[in-house]
Enzyme design. Sequence first.
Site, PDB file in Angstrom:
ATOM      1  N   LYS A 153      35.936  11.249  11.188  1.00 26.51           N
ATOM      2  CA  LYS A 153      35.124  10.369  10.012  1.00 26.51           C
ATOM      3  C   LYS A 153      35.728  10.543   8.751  1.00 26.51           C
ATOM      4  O   LYS A 153      36.524  11.577   8.433  1.00 26.51           O
ATOM      5  CB  LYS A 153      33.649  10.890   9.778  1.00 26.51           C
ATOM      6  CG  LYS A 153      32.851  10.286   9.015  1.00 26.51           C
ATOM      7  CD  LYS A 153      31.434  10.845   8.760  1.00 26.51           C
ATOM      8  CE  LYS A 153      30.673  10.058   7.990  1.00 26.51           C
ATOM      9  NZ  LYS A 153      29.385  10.723   7.804  1.00 26.51           N
ATOM     10  N   SER A 231      25.700   7.593   8.745  1.00 25.91           N
ATOM     11  CA  SER A 231      26.711   6.967   8.182  1.00 25.91           C
ATOM     12  C   SER A 231      27.849   7.260   8.978  1.00 25.91           C
ATOM     13  O   SER A 231      29.047   6.785   8.677  1.00 25.91           O
ATOM     14  CB  SER A 231      26.900   7.493   6.847  1.00 25.91           C
ATOM     15  OG  SER A 231      27.247   9.151   6.849  1.00 25.91           O
ATOM     16  N   SER A 255      22.959  11.474   9.856  1.00 17.74           N
ATOM     17  CA  SER A 255      24.207  10.746  10.057  1.00 17.74           C
ATOM     18  C   SER A 255      24.756  11.109  11.240  1.00 17.74           C
ATOM     19  O   SER A 255      25.924  10.354  11.777  1.00 17.74           O
ATOM     20  CB  SER A 255      24.873  10.797   8.609  1.00 17.74           C
ATOM     21  OG  SER A 255      24.726  10.222   7.687  1.00 17.74           O
TER      22      SER A 255
END
Length: 562
Positions: A153, A231, A255
């Site tokens: 990420k 996210s 997330s």
Amino acid sequence: MTDASTGVQLPLDRLLDRRAFLARTAALAATAAVGTVALPGLAGLASAAPSDTSAPAVTFNPDLDRGAAYNKPRESAMSDPTEWTISEAAWMIRHNKIVPVELVQAYLDRITAYESTYQAFNVVLAEAAVKAARQWANRPYRGPLHGIPLAIKDNYFTEGVPTTANSYLFQDFVPPYDATSVTKLVVQGGIVLGKTQMGPLATTRATLPNGQVTTVNAWTPTNPSTNPGGSSTGTATAVAGRLASSGIGTQTGGSITSPSNAQNLTGIKPTMGRVSLAGIVPLTYTRDHPGPLARDAKDAAIMLMAMAGPDPADPRSQGLPPVPNLINAATPRYDGDNLRMRWKTRIGVLPGYADGGSETAAARRAFLAEMSAIPECELVEVPFPDEWSLLTGSAFNNVRLPERSEPFMPYLRSDLRGFGVSVTSWLQGALLGANGWVTGQRAKLLLLDRILDQIFSSCDVVVQTSPVPFDIVGLPEIAFPIGFSGGGVPIGTILGGQPYAEDRPLSVVAAYQAVTDWHWRRPADPPAVGPSPTASTAAARSTAATPSRGRLTAEEVAELTQ
């Protein structure tokens, strides 16, 4: 020993872990209130010099190299390396059936073919990944992550590679060192394929900073309106779409668990402090949790064991109980040919969890039925703790916002445009009064105490209908698939566990996945729209979005924000 607050007999180590976790949570809230928490120095990040290195020392963890970590690939998957789980790919590499560069190239080929549709990555490090794979082929074997391609990420620091957090604020930031989690994965043999798209500053599903939608759900690639989860969207899509073996994300308000549920993955949000936050762009320091998004329980266990452990750079991670043997916990236990739970396990079922006529409710009932049929597994009804709706509602949940705003105040004072479409929650945090924040911290401790005493007094793990309550208090969660809708979209559920006991929910998921095949299902390849560039240099693709996918407004982001 008896828990004085409930009168219930508990194992001594579990009681001590519960009380110690409550005390640590109180201490962390107190130190945050007086400004002594060591938050990252955000104001200096964008100008950090390459020589400004402070990466923690990380050593090889031999505990990962266990026999249970390796599984011979299924016959149906032998012809396609990108279909293998980590444990299957590790078996092939360990037995010299494939070399790391072949595995990396198989994933790069899929990225070339399908990344233009998925838009899972901010940057693909093709040349660096191939180089690393060749190097690992000539080094001593490191365990199940040796030569495994991973997706990271884009809020994890990566040395010499842009870490943008999909934000205007960090669009030019190139970290001088790796985040601790990245370092640990690489030391174990992991190969960074690229940095993945995410919600701006980790707030919502993956978009550009202006709200323009990028990443799609791998199960509905031609329908961008299907929620891919956020996210950690890009990591989830990369793993689900077979662009990477596994990946890592962060969770503050769902997330990891939300994109895992949305895309048929198994994702773990560990106990607060179990994995270091050092080298991660923060969202809410006392609620941020790094963790893996993987294809099954075994892969998630391998990833978490590699990431977990104390780090001098993160005080949250120090002085905790040892990391359990997660790989064994994620290995189904058999008595002859008969599946059994690894431990006698009581699954707490909250009121209304499987009620109603929806497809999700039906999938939940089927999940509970499968578990109740496994020996040594018991379903028990547990109540919502007192004042559950109040303590987990938006009013108390929003007390996280001042903590989010505080390290970003230099930016809030200078140029609000830097926050793009996600600016609202930062402004809300800056405007919330100190009284509200302190009251919220007290409510958080009350909520944690009631969860430990009123839920876990009668069960070992508990079903969840939302990730938020356990995000608030820092308890571990695991998300995993339990079915599909009539439209072919995955349905998942979440189990919550006790502090430092990630092994218990992992064992439940491992047993469930031994008797079901949801986790083996993969989405069909998307329609080809032309080859995708596999960038060999670390340049974030700021033009990745397709305008026809739509754009989230500031109001929508504020409503969906983590």
